[in-house]
Motif scaffolding. Structure first.
Motif, PDB file in Angstrom:
ATOM      1  N   TYR A  42      43.668  51.620  31.273  1.00  6.46           N
ATOM      2  CA  TYR A  42      43.432  49.996  31.517  1.00  6.46           C
ATOM      3  C   TYR A  42      42.034  50.144  32.876  1.00  6.46           C
ATOM      4  CZ  TYR A  42      48.482  48.886  30.899  1.00  6.46           C
ATOM      5  OH  TYR A  42      49.177  49.191  30.008  1.00  6.46           O
ATOM      6  N   VAL A  43      40.974  50.305  31.949  1.00  9.03           N
ATOM      7  CA  VAL A  43      39.464  50.053  32.419  1.00  9.03           C
ATOM      8  C   VAL A  43      39.760  48.864  34.151  1.00  9.03           C
ATOM      9  CG1 VAL A  43      38.497  51.679  30.335  1.00  9.03           C
ATOM     10  CG2 VAL A  43      38.292  48.530  31.153  1.00  9.03           C
ATOM     11  N   GLU A  44      40.462  47.911  33.814  1.00 11.45           N
ATOM     12  CA  GLU A  44      39.809  47.665  34.642  1.00 11.45           C
ATOM     13  C   GLU A  44      40.875  47.863  35.982  1.00 11.45           C
ATOM     14  OE1 GLU A  44      43.251  46.211  33.182  1.00 11.45           O
ATOM     15  OE2 GLU A  44      41.684  46.945  32.069  1.00 11.45           O
ATOM     16  N   GLY A  45      41.514  48.713  36.158  1.00 14.39           N
ATOM     17  CA  GLY A  45      42.281  49.422  37.574  1.00 14.39           C
ATOM     18  C   GLY A  45      42.536  47.864  38.262  1.00 14.39           C
ATOM     19  N   ILE A  46      42.478  47.429  39.709  1.00 13.65           N
ATOM     20  CA  ILE A  46      43.570  46.580  40.355  1.00 13.65           C
ATOM     21  C   ILE A  46      42.628  45.273  39.489  1.00 13.65           C
ATOM     22  CG2 ILE A  46      44.022  47.987  41.763  1.00 13.65           C
ATOM     23  CD1 ILE A  46      41.872  46.189  44.147  1.00 13.65           C
ATOM     24  N   TYR A  47      41.739  44.861  38.832  1.00 11.57           N
ATOM     25  CA  TYR A  47      41.874  44.195  38.687  1.00 11.57           C
ATOM     26  C   TYR A  47      41.545  42.999  37.807  1.00 11.57           C
ATOM     27  CZ  TYR A  47      38.040  45.749  42.745  1.00 11.57           C
ATOM     28  OH  TYR A  47      37.042  46.367  44.171  1.00 11.57           O
ATOM     29  N   VAL A  48      42.823  42.455  37.331  1.00 13.23           N
ATOM     30  CA  VAL A  48      43.621  42.186  36.533  1.00 13.23           C
ATOM     31  C   VAL A  48      43.628  40.660  37.116  1.00 13.23           C
ATOM     32  CG1 VAL A  48      45.676  41.977  35.562  1.00 13.23           C
ATOM     33  CG2 VAL A  48      44.958  44.130  36.231  1.00 13.23           C
ATOM     34  N   GLY A  49      43.827  39.237  36.143  1.00 16.30           N
ATOM     35  CA  GLY A  49      43.134  38.296  36.439  1.00 16.30           C
ATOM     36  C   GLY A  49      42.285  37.926  37.013  1.00 16.30           C
ATOM     37  N   TYR A  50      43.034  36.718  37.892  1.00 18.42           N
ATOM     38  CA  TYR A  50      42.783  36.464  39.593  1.00 18.42           C
ATOM     39  C   TYR A  50      41.761  37.345  40.201  1.00 18.42           C
ATOM     40  CZ  TYR A  50      45.894  37.048  42.453  1.00 18.42           C
ATOM     41  OH  TYR A  50      47.158  37.465  43.575  1.00 18.42           O
ATOM     42  N   LYS A  51      42.548  38.347  40.410  1.00 21.66           N
ATOM     43  CA  LYS A  51      41.813  39.700  41.142  1.00 21.66           C
ATOM     44  C   LYS A  51      41.024  39.988  40.855  1.00 21.66           C
ATOM     45  CE  LYS A  51      46.292  41.432  42.280  1.00 21.66           C
ATOM     46  NZ  LYS A  51      46.512  41.310  44.513  1.00 21.66           N
ATOM     47  N   TYR A  52      40.052  39.586  39.505  1.00 22.97           N
ATOM     48  CA  TYR A  52      38.781  40.278  39.130  1.00 22.97           C
ATOM     49  C   TYR A  52      37.542  38.682  39.336  1.00 22.97           C
ATOM     50  CZ  TYR A  52      34.656  40.101  36.326  1.00 22.97           C
ATOM     51  OH  TYR A  52      33.553  39.822  35.691  1.00 22.97           O
ATOM     52  N   THR A  82      36.830  56.099  33.079  1.00 22.96           N
ATOM     53  CA  THR A  82      35.794  56.084  34.352  1.00 22.96           C
ATOM     54  C   THR A  82      36.319  54.305  34.478  1.00 22.96           C
ATOM     55  OG1 THR A  82      33.848  56.966  33.994  1.00 22.96           O
ATOM     56  CG2 THR A  82      33.727  55.068  35.522  1.00 22.96           C
ATOM     57  N   TYR A  83      37.064  53.976  36.015  1.00 16.31           N
ATOM     58  CA  TYR A  83      37.430  52.848  35.816  1.00 16.31           C
ATOM     59  C   TYR A  83      35.954  51.513  36.525  1.00 16.31           C
ATOM     60  CZ  TYR A  83      41.502  55.672  35.175  1.00 16.31           C
ATOM     61  OH  TYR A  83      42.886  55.619  34.621  1.00 16.31           O
ATOM     62  N   LEU A  84      37.224  50.395  36.813  1.00 11.51           N
ATOM     63  CA  LEU A  84      35.970  49.097  37.061  1.00 11.51           C
ATOM     64  C   LEU A  84      36.048  49.625  38.945  1.00 11.51           C
ATOM     65  CD1 LEU A  84      34.524  46.640  37.119  1.00 11.51           C
ATOM     66  CD2 LEU A  84      36.447  45.508  36.951  1.00 11.51           C
TER      67      LEU A  84
END
Length: 993
Positions: free
Chosen positions: A412-422, A599-601
């Protein structure tokens, strides 16, 4: 000669009756096992046959011996021959009767009891209320995406040419456990006709003749073909010429299906990352050769669809589009054709939802739905795209100790930046040009009227904030609107990861007439804006600085804003400012093991590491440290969990308590220990291991067996067709209403259905996250956003729980893709994203909804199977959230047998196994005090859920079918004894003669 013919007549009639009875019994059993929402696998059938083989073999041996003996006495005198043959028949009947008793009243009692203890079905009053609620949900869940020049609504009586093969086979829900019956459903075309439109039936007949069934999407068979005739076939049948003569108005229907087992193809070719079904079968990407492409995904228009859309646009002045898909599609083409004036999104309609679609198109209902996902122009460029799907560890054999069982992973490399949060954050950082990337923002939806909204009051007491928002209908049509409140926290470069935009709360208005207004009040706590700091403080932190509180029409469009200032960091741990008000204990890191070597975004320096982080993983080996922590049956070691000095609990006591005495008692009440002392080890083991679609009877507590059913979108039983509820629109549609009251009402109505159907446990609703548009069960899950999912899901759970239903909220947790789920896929994620994104959707179901149940998931968190992850099932669920109740596995499927271990699970917070075959052998070493202690703890949780459920209204004692069975046994015994007496009398009479 006539006498000889007649001698064969009676045996022939008997054989015919037996064959007919066997056939109908076979069909009944087959439908029972394979006709449900979740089919019983052949492995389950083999396991069942293996369980009952001893009594079957004995019965067959007796029958064969009886036949042989009967043949052997063929030349004996008449008296002996008739005596022996009579005894042979009686022995055969006795053998069959004994085998039937052993199988039905012992070995397979639970399975048969599930089949036999049904109900008379729903009352007409309840069914009608449910059907009306289905339509009301769709009324408010359909989203108006586009409406140029107020093209919608369309006048009743308008002649419509409805194009797209999917118009004749629309999507009502999905496949698998979240599927719904389409038997009584209003079709899309019927919904339009019911609204007063006249349809081109020749066009409909053309599609039906082209293909009458939808390609299968299931766990064992997958065909991703989007059926659509070629332009040559259209022209050969003069379809467009006739349609133009019929009217100048066209509707295009585009459908996309999803289901349990497979994820949707990211590439429509064998280059897709996953090319077999969950059961190992081959995948068909399309039977239309021109639709196969490694450059296109399933969520784009196919080549044939694109040709049809272009031709419709060229042929008709007024074109309307219906997107019948719960998965977010690429819809840029909606803006490429000048005659496409309007578009509607309708995820799945359930039983009567397509009536709502018709009502919206004709203007009887004003659409008020809002999107639950972000719609982007290019799904192949999302942060998650390269890290969703099929990834193997190169040293898999070393991990699982098996060639057959492959070790899989997903990062889950995008971390908390899912959907609109990214997307909102990336736009704020200048990383993307928002308008060229995002077509429809999260929370977006148009109306046939216009609204003005503004924040008119803000009250801030330093710990909570109350906003008053006035919504005024400034148009000329009555309608509803949604108040969406977001917050923007201060971000410090390189510090705690934070999205620039975060949904905080929402409310839906009542129907407002033109010129009318309504004041909406929304209250939230400061702690609701805290971020989880998993690096330094290892707790929730509300950092100092200015927080913008915004009133939006969607995640991107701000209508009004206020500011609150936090003077200093508030750290929610015992060392600083104490726990959050909703937690039972202060939260601290529990999932460090799940971070892995990934490594996460990061938002640092404007997402400087984006390109490196979001690329596909290369050749990956699991490290020796991770292998040592990997959990499967091959690596299970009870000593890791057990106390060598544990004392054996009391069992089999006679304290005179029943489950009825436990109603309403606190979990920690001393009476529970007295009741648990009464249980035997065998009872506890059976209660825990035999949990498939029921909770078994516990004689020592006088607890009757209770039924559990599948069906997040409609109650369905795998074993009894009389247990069938109304087919609701799926979760994605319910969330699109953005209506808390509707969600609550839906939960209550499902609860009422359960009461009438005799159902106590509901395997639903499902709370996982739309991490990717390609996830197979997005229809069954609410949203890409944990706040929206948590609020809507929590309301549904609260409604059902109020009716005494044990909601097995699922799939807990991080089960956000279908690919490799039954391989125990190792899911790597940061603790921050686990808590802020994936657990957030579940949290309110337990804290506010009061759920009495939970279903764990197939996948692993890090290397720990979710069903034996103590951090998840004990620390978070019980210690932090205060939950008590039953926690069941997902299906104890043979595919997942190598790692789904109840022995480990019951030591980590699990309480039931969803076993289809009685649970034999799933719990071992029951002579050990640690095992019995774990069983006792699990039994306590199960019985606590039962004591607070509608099962307390059930009659205790022997089920009716068992009484009938025993009655038949008594009758057979009488007939047997009478037959023996008669045989001996006749034999004696012949001897005398």
């Amino acid at each position: 000669m006539e006498e000889k013919k007649n001698k064969w007549l009676k045996p022939l009639i008997i054989v015919a009756v037996i064959v007919a009875a066997a056939y109908f019994a076979y069909r009944k059993i087959y439908d029972m096992l394979f006709g449900g929402a979740v089919s019983v696998s052949m492995d389950d059938v083999y396991s069942t046959l293996n369980a009952i083989k001893v009594p079957l073999i004995i019965a067959v041996v007796v029958i064969i011996a009886a036949v042989i003996v009967s043949i052997a006495v063929a030349r004996k005198e008449v008296g002996i021959r008739k005596m022996v043959r009579g005894q042979s028949i009686l022995a055969s009947i006795l053998a069959v009767a004994v085998a039937a008793n052993v199988i039905c009243l012992n070995i397979e009692y639970s399975l048969i009891n599930k089949v036999m203890t049904g109900s008379e079905g729903l009352s007409e009053e309840t069914k009608q209320a449910s059907i009306e609620l289905c339509e009301e949900i769709a009324d408010e869940g359909v989203v108006l995406l586009k409406n140029e020049d107020n093209a919608l609504p369309v006048n009743k009586g308008t002649k419509l040419n409805v194009f797209g093969w999917g118009s004749t086979q629309p999507i009502y829900g999905g496949t698998g456990s979240g599927s719904v019956s389409e038997e009584n459903a209003v079709s899309l075309l019927q919904g339009l006709e019911n609204a007063g439109f006249e349809l081109n039936t020749a066009l409909t007949d053309f599609y039906k003749e082209y293909r009458s069934d939808r390609p299968s999407i299931g766990m064992g068979e997958v065909d991703w073909t989007s059926p659509q005739p070629t332009m040559e076939e259209y022209d050969e049948n003069s379809i467009f010429e006739d349609a133009e003569a019929f009217s100048d108005t066209a509707v295009i229907v585009i459908t996309r299906a999803g289901g349990e087992g497979p994820d949707l193809p990211e590439k429509m070719s064998d280059e897709n990352t996953y090319n077999t079904t969950q059961m190992g079968g081959e995948v068909t990407y399309s039977t239309n050769e021109e639709d196969l492409s490694s450059e296109k995904s399933y969520l784009e228009l196919t080549a044939r669809e694109a040709e049809m859309v272009e031709r419709v646009n060229d042929s008709f002045e007024k074109v309307y589009v219906i997107i019948n898909s719960a998965n977010a599609m690429e819809l840029g083409w909606l803006d490429e054709y000048e005659n496409i004036k309007a578009a509607l999104w309708c995820a799945g309609a359930g039983e009567t939802g397509f009536n709502a679609l018709g009502s919206i198109m004709c203007g009887d209902v004003n659409p008020s739905g809002k999107l639950v996902d972000t719609y982007v122009y290019d799904l192949m460029s999302t942060p998650v795209y390269n890290n969703f799907g099929n990834f193997d560890y190169s040293n898999s054999n070393e991990i699982t100790g098996s060639e057959e069982n492959k070790a899989k992973f997903v990062n889950y490399v995008e971390g908390i930046y899912v959907g609109y949060k990214y997307y909102e954050t990336a736009a704020a950082e200048g990383q993307i040009d928002y308008d060229s990337v995002v077509q429809y923002p999260f929370g977006y939806g148009l109306s046939y009227t216009t609204f003005d909204k503004e924040i008119t009051s803000i009250k801030d007491d330093g710990t909570s904030v109350t906003l008053e928002v006035v919504v005024e209908n400034t148009g000329d049509t009555a309608g509803k609107d949604v108040v969406e409140i977001y917050y923007t926290p201060p971000y410090y470069n390189g510090g705690i990861e934070k999205a620039s935009t975060n949904l905080l709360d929402f409310e839906k208005t009542e129907i407002l007439e033109p010129g009318d207004s309504q004041t909406i009040s929304i209250t939230f706590n400061y702690e609701d804006m805290a971020s989880y700091d998993d690096i330094n403080n290892k707790s929730y932190v509300l950092e100092h600085g200015d927080y913008a509180i915004t009133l939006n029409s969607d995640s991107h469009t701000i209508l009004d804003s206020e500011k609150i200032t936090v003077e200093k960091d508030i750290i929610y741990n015992d060392e600083n400012d104490g726990k959050r008000s909703t937690d039972e204990t202060a939260v601290t890191n529990q999932f460090d093991f799940a971070r892995g070597d990934v490594t996460y975004l990061s938002r640092k320096d404007g997402f400087a590491n984006y390109d490196e982080v979001t690329k596909a993983p290369g050749n990956v080996e699991m490290t020796s440290e991770q292998i040592a922590d990997y959990q499967c049956k091959n690596t299970y070691d009870a000593s890791e969990y057990d106390d060598p000095d544990a004392e054996m609990p009391v069992t089999g006591a006679d304290n005179g308590l029943t489950i009825q005495d436990m109603k309403g008692l606190d979990y920690d009440d001393a009476k529970w220990d007295e009741l648990l002392d009464q249980m035997t080890v065998d009872e506890m083991s059976a209660l825990v291991a035999d949990g498939g679609f029921h909770m078994i009877a516990v004689d020592s507590a006088e607890a009757a067996e209770s039924t559990a059913c599948d069906g997040p979108a409609g109650i369905t039983s795998n074993f009894n067709s009389s247990i069938s509820g109304v087919a609701y629109p799926p979760a994605a549609m319910i969330a699109a209403t953005w209506n808390k009251e509707l969600a609550q009402a839906r939960g209550e109505q499902v609860g009422k259905e359960c009461v009438e159907l005799g159902v106590t446990g509901w395997y639903g609703p499902a709370m996982n996250t739309h991490r990717s548009a390609f996830a197979g069960r997005n229809f069954e899950y609410y949203s890409e956003d944990g706040t929206l999912a948590g609020i809507i899901g929590g309301k549904e759970v609260g409604g059902a729980t109020s009716q005494g239903v044990i909601c097995y909220v699922k799939h807990f947790a991080l089960n956000d893709q279908e690919t490799n789920r039954t391989n125990g896929i190792c899911t790597w994620a940061t603790e921050q994203s686990i808590r802020e994104i994936y657990l957030k959707a579940f949290e309110k179901s337990f804290k506010e909804g009061g759920s009495l149940g939970c279903m764990s998931s197939f996948n692993s968190i890090g290397t720990q199977w979710a069903g034996s992850c103590q951090s998840l099932l004990q620390t978070v669920l019980r210690d932090e959230w205060g939950f008590h109740g039953a926690v069941i596995t997902d299906a104890m499927d043979p595919l997942a047998d190598f790692y789904m271990d109840l022995n480990r699970g019951i030591r980590s917070g699990l309480t039931q196994g969803l076993s289809m075959t009685g649970g034999d052998g799933l719990i071992t070493n029951t002579e050990d005090a640690n095992t019995v202690t774990a069983l006792r703890r699990a039994s306590h949780e199960n019985l606590y859920a039962l004591a607070n459920s509608n099962a307390m209204a059930k009659e205790t004692g022997t089920p009716g079918w068992v009484k009938i069975f025993i009655g038949v046994d008594v009758l057979l015994a009488i007939l047997f004894v009478g037959s023996e007496i008669l045989l001996f009398k006749k034999y004696k009479k012949r001897k005398t003669v």
